[in-house]
Scaffold this motif. Structure first.
Motif, PDB file in Angstrom:
ATOM      1  N   ARG A 282      19.609  82.863  53.839  1.00 49.27           N
ATOM      2  CA  ARG A 282      19.205  81.730  54.683  1.00 49.27           C
ATOM      3  C   ARG A 282      20.393  81.165  55.470  1.00 49.27           C
ATOM      4  O   ARG A 282      20.248  80.815  56.636  1.00 49.27           O
ATOM      5  CB  ARG A 282      18.545  80.645  53.848  1.00 49.27           C
ATOM      6  N   GLU A 283      21.558  81.087  54.845  1.00 50.13           N
ATOM      7  CA  GLU A 283      22.749  80.575  55.540  1.00 50.13           C
ATOM      8  C   GLU A 283      23.130  81.474  56.716  1.00 50.13           C
ATOM      9  O   GLU A 283      23.386  80.990  57.818  1.00 50.13           O
ATOM     10  CB  GLU A 283      23.917  80.443  54.567  1.00 50.13           C
TER      11      GLU A 283
ATOM     12  N   ALA B 271      21.170  83.715  58.220  1.00 44.95           N
ATOM     13  CA  ALA B 271      20.060  83.713  59.188  1.00 44.95           C
ATOM     14  C   ALA B 271      20.126  82.480  60.076  1.00 44.95           C
ATOM     15  O   ALA B 271      19.985  82.586  61.298  1.00 44.95           O
ATOM     16  CB  ALA B 271      18.725  83.774  58.452  1.00 44.95           C
ATOM     17  N   HIS B 272      20.344  81.330  59.481  1.00 45.22           N
ATOM     18  CA  HIS B 272      20.421  80.088  60.259  1.00 45.22           C
ATOM     19  C   HIS B 272      21.580  80.147  61.256  1.00 45.22           C
ATOM     20  O   HIS B 272      21.426  79.791  62.429  1.00 45.22           O
ATOM     21  CB  HIS B 272      20.591  78.891  59.322  1.00 45.22           C
ATOM     22  N   GLU B 273      22.714  80.631  60.819  1.00 42.60           N
ATOM     23  CA  GLU B 273      23.880  80.751  61.697  1.00 42.60           C
ATOM     24  C   GLU B 273      23.597  81.702  62.853  1.00 42.60           C
ATOM     25  O   GLU B 273      23.905  81.406  64.010  1.00 42.60           O
ATOM     26  CB  GLU B 273      25.088  81.253  60.890  1.00 42.60           C
TER      27      GLU B 273
ATOM     28  N   CYS C  57      14.822  86.377  65.292  1.00 45.36           N
ATOM     29  CA  CYS C  57      14.061  86.137  64.071  1.00 45.36           C
ATOM     30  C   CYS C  57      14.728  86.882  62.922  1.00 45.36           C
ATOM     31  O   CYS C  57      15.305  87.949  63.128  1.00 45.36           O
ATOM     32  CB  CYS C  57      12.635  86.649  64.267  1.00 45.36           C
TER      33      CYS C  57
ATOM     34  N   VAL D  58      20.249  79.948  65.043  1.00 37.49           N
ATOM     35  CA  VAL D  58      20.419  78.615  65.635  1.00 37.49           C
ATOM     36  C   VAL D  58      21.747  78.478  66.359  1.00 37.49           C
ATOM     37  O   VAL D  58      21.793  78.084  67.524  1.00 37.49           O
ATOM     38  CB  VAL D  58      20.283  77.518  64.551  1.00 37.49           C
ATOM     39  N   ASN D  59      22.840  78.801  65.693  1.00 35.33           N
ATOM     40  CA  ASN D  59      24.155  78.558  66.279  1.00 35.33           C
ATOM     41  C   ASN D  59      24.610  79.641  67.251  1.00 35.33           C
ATOM     42  O   ASN D  59      25.109  79.343  68.327  1.00 35.33           O
ATOM     43  CB  ASN D  59      25.192  78.368  65.175  1.00 35.33           C
TER      44      ASN D  59
END
Length: 125
Positions: free
Chosen positions: A25-26, A28-30, A40, A33-34
């Protein structure tokens, strides 16, 4: 409609396995989003049997599918490798031959650093 065209050859799936949900999750989010390196990330639990340091391991892991473009794939692979919790992470790249045009336009738009909403709407009609 699914087509085999030049647009489809620009789609990629990067596959990697992770030890736990927090780590996937960390990353994937990076990446979404960032960095906008992928559109996806889908992940699910799997059971992996593998040799590591002369020992057969039987572990629960998470397999992640990072959906991206040819243009963003190399940078995505490098960032996954840099941030991955494993010493030797599995990072595989698959080229996509066929996909729907609407999905491909969404993929490209979602990984673009400059998204033109009017153009995206026109392309997905």
């Amino acid at each position: 409609m699914v087509r085999n065209n030049n647009l489809a050859t620009g789609a990629r799936i990067i596959i990697s396995t992770f030890p736990n949900e927090k780590s996937v999750r960390e990353i994937a989010h990076e990446m979404i989003v960032n960095a906008k390196l992928c559109a996806c990330v889908s992940y699910t639990k799997v059971r992996s049997l593998y040799w590591w340091e002369n020992k057969l391991n039987d572990e629960e892991e998470l397999i992640a599918l990072f959906k991206t473009t040819k243009k963003r794939a190399k940078e995505l692979r490098n960032k996954i490798e840099k941030q991955h919790p494993y010493d030797i992470p599995e990072i595989l790249e698959i080229s996509i031959d066929k996909a729907s045009n609407n999905y491909l336009y969404w993929l490209i738009g979602s990984t673009s650093t400059t998204v033109d909403n009017k153009r995206r709407k026109r392309l997905t009609k």
